[in-house]
Design an enzyme around this catalytic site. Sequence first.
Site, PDB file in Angstrom:
ATOM      1  N   LYS A  71       4.475  10.095  -0.896  1.00 60.74           N
ATOM      2  CA  LYS A  71       5.441  10.698   0.026  1.00 60.74           C
ATOM      3  C   LYS A  71       5.770  12.142  -0.340  1.00 60.74           C
ATOM      4  CE  LYS A  71       9.305   8.636  -0.178  1.00 60.74           C
ATOM      5  NZ  LYS A  71       9.951   9.538  -1.151  1.00 60.74           N
ATOM      6  N   THR A  73       3.939  14.130  -2.150  1.00 59.55           N
ATOM      7  CA  THR A  73       2.698  14.893  -1.956  1.00 59.55           C
ATOM      8  C   THR A  73       2.553  15.318  -0.502  1.00 59.55           C
ATOM      9  OG1 THR A  73       1.642  13.671  -3.767  1.00 59.55           O
ATOM     10  CG2 THR A  73       0.186  14.812  -2.225  1.00 59.55           C
ATOM     11  N   ARG A  94      14.338  16.650  -3.755  1.00 63.87           N
ATOM     12  CA  ARG A  94      15.239  16.259  -4.840  1.00 63.87           C
ATOM     13  C   ARG A  94      14.655  16.678  -6.183  1.00 63.87           C
ATOM     14  NH1 ARG A  94      15.428  10.083  -4.559  1.00 63.87           N
ATOM     15  NH2 ARG A  94      13.272  10.449  -4.016  1.00 63.87           N
ATOM     16  N   LYS A 105       7.270   5.401 -13.313  1.00 68.45           N
ATOM     17  CA  LYS A 105       6.931   6.064 -12.056  1.00 68.45           C
ATOM     18  C   LYS A 105       6.321   7.444 -12.263  1.00 68.45           C
ATOM     19  CE  LYS A 105       9.059   7.364  -7.631  1.00 68.45           C
ATOM     20  NZ  LYS A 105       8.948   8.829  -7.679  1.00 68.45           N
ATOM     21  N   ALA A 273      17.196   6.370  -4.350  1.00 67.25           N
ATOM     22  CA  ALA A 273      17.447   5.744  -3.053  1.00 67.25           C
ATOM     23  C   ALA A 273      17.637   4.238  -3.170  1.00 67.25           C
ATOM     24  CB  ALA A 273      16.302   6.035  -2.094  1.00 67.25           C
ATOM     25  N   PHE A 301      11.971   6.544  -1.744  1.00 69.74           N
ATOM     26  CA  PHE A 301      11.388   5.214  -1.545  1.00 69.74           C
ATOM     27  C   PHE A 301      11.063   4.956  -0.076  1.00 69.74           C
ATOM     28  CE2 PHE A 301      13.603   4.274  -5.714  1.00 69.74           C
ATOM     29  CZ  PHE A 301      12.439   4.263  -6.438  1.00 69.74           C
ATOM     30  N   PHE A 381      -7.880   8.179   1.451  1.00 70.34           N
ATOM     31  CA  PHE A 381      -8.659   7.945   0.231  1.00 70.34           C
ATOM     32  C   PHE A 381     -10.137   7.906   0.596  1.00 70.34           C
ATOM     33  CE2 PHE A 381      -4.561   6.858  -1.240  1.00 70.34           C
ATOM     34  CZ  PHE A 381      -4.577   6.749  -2.627  1.00 70.34           C
ATOM     35  N   TRP A 409      -3.680  16.049  -0.760  1.00 69.11           N
ATOM     36  CA  TRP A 409      -3.907  15.852  -2.202  1.00 69.11           C
ATOM     37  C   TRP A 409      -5.179  16.574  -2.639  1.00 69.11           C
ATOM     38  CZ3 TRP A 409      -7.627  13.706  -5.385  1.00 69.11           C
ATOM     39  CH2 TRP A 409      -7.241  13.456  -6.705  1.00 69.11           C
TER      40      TRP A 409
END
Length: 555
Positions: A71, A73, A94, A105, A273, A301, A381, A409
């Site tokens: 998210k 990214t 954030r 994470k 979140a 999230f 991907f 990405w």
Amino acid sequence: MKSDIEIAQEAELKHIREVADTLDIKEDELEFYGKYKAKLSDELIDRVKSNEDGKLVLVTAINPTPAGEGKTTVTVGLGEALHKMGKKSVIALREPSLGPCFGIKGGAAGGGMAQVIPMEDLNLHFTGDFHAITSANNLLAAMLDNHLHQGNELRINPKQIVWKRCLDMNDRALRNIVVGMGSKMDGVVREDHFQISVASEIMAILCLAEDMHDLKDRLSKIIVAYDYDGNPVTAKDLKAVGSMAALLKDAIKPNIIQTLEHSPAIVHGGPFANIAHGCNSVRATKTALKLADIVVTEAGFGADLGAEKFLDIKCRKANLNPACIVLVATVRALKYNGGVAKADLSNENLDALKAGIVNLEKHIENLQYYGVPVVVTLNKFITDTDAELDYIKNFCEERGCEFALCEVWEHGGEGGIDLANKVLTSIEKGSDFKVLYPDDMSLEDKISTIATKIYGAAKVTYSPAAKRTLDNLQNTGFGNLPVCMAKTQYSLSDDPKKLGRPTGYEINVRDCYVSAGAGFVVVITGSIMTMPGLPKVPAAHGIDVNDDGVITGLF
């Protein structure tokens, strides 16, 4: 491909004054933290406050899985794409917490060619905002315990203290502790608790405050305890407001850094979140809207948590009107929701995709409640097949959503051009934003509305203690506040093992309390903790710094 930190460390950074210049920010309106970080001054915020607002784009996601969604990214890459297209744009993010950075994470600077830099600074101490928040929180705790020790003039009931200490680190051993042990001079013996700093009410207050006056007003309303008659005792009663505000004097100012492609990023605040309200600061977002034509922000999230709180708490409180919502997913994550093991996600599996896409479907339905156009984007991907991609595209378009593949990405802004165009198209459609529930709905009905409409639960159950607290809050004047649900991020339900789109289940509320300064009621469901723990093999095992001061292992 190189690791995220290798890409970030090899990037050529521009001086932050050059980056700020793209938003027409003057050099003397920046407060520099070295060459590549700065805070936006009060003078700047005051100068631009009469500017017309730009358009606000929210990036959210399906429920997170071990397969990854990306998210942040996408948020960064979309900002890079808009910048590359010549749009006057900025991303608003954030700040990362040290807890997940050293836990499981990792950091929160994006990934691949869609990152904000300097990545190591952002993921570690940055400009010291979180340390200031932690210090203000713990100053209040210290003044509370000192008041007890010095005679307890306010008649605080030690068994009715609700204020917790905090630390920006995952440390389960501090969840439940005893303080004041030792001699009489070591304070009053009582049970105490720690939570992670991003769950502190100080963090929420900082992120919702409009200015210093509003910050101090909110700090004054913090309920720290109840006296022997059951009356609330506040930070104002403890005469702690001025000193707490002094610690937060610089932390209230938004920070500006850059992406790998030198587009501007305003990064400020960082409530989780799953246990807090999950959005960057109102001050940062509103300033960004005055500086740019398009602001891309994110909420933490999945959409059931971050987006719901962004829309029902932040937008309600700050009078914000999002023009578009981007919903992020991956083929791999949808197949994981369909029952495929992580090791087998690279194989084409349309049956699993059809089984797991119900998670995406529910998030689309939820976001459409708010009257804002939705764009679904897939982080692509190399293992994704044309059949899988076509199925998801058709699925989304049949539900009235724009659809775009995202390759930021790998390709940075260039890989987000298709997404950016779909966002611009959606903005032109217009937004009819509305919140999910009215202020005058009862707290219990607000909880039920979120649980049944957003989570898909059949009903809500309450522990006896939670029900008593909720009734008391309703009867003592807090019933008009929005609710901030603390829930696992891994499922629409309160059980992290229920993937996909669970139905017919019950959400259990085991605790609740009011964050009077922040202006919402926190509702804790299931087994969610406000102080996480470290995993068996924490990310901290792989982080190091060499003799030249170069950090490795951050991700």
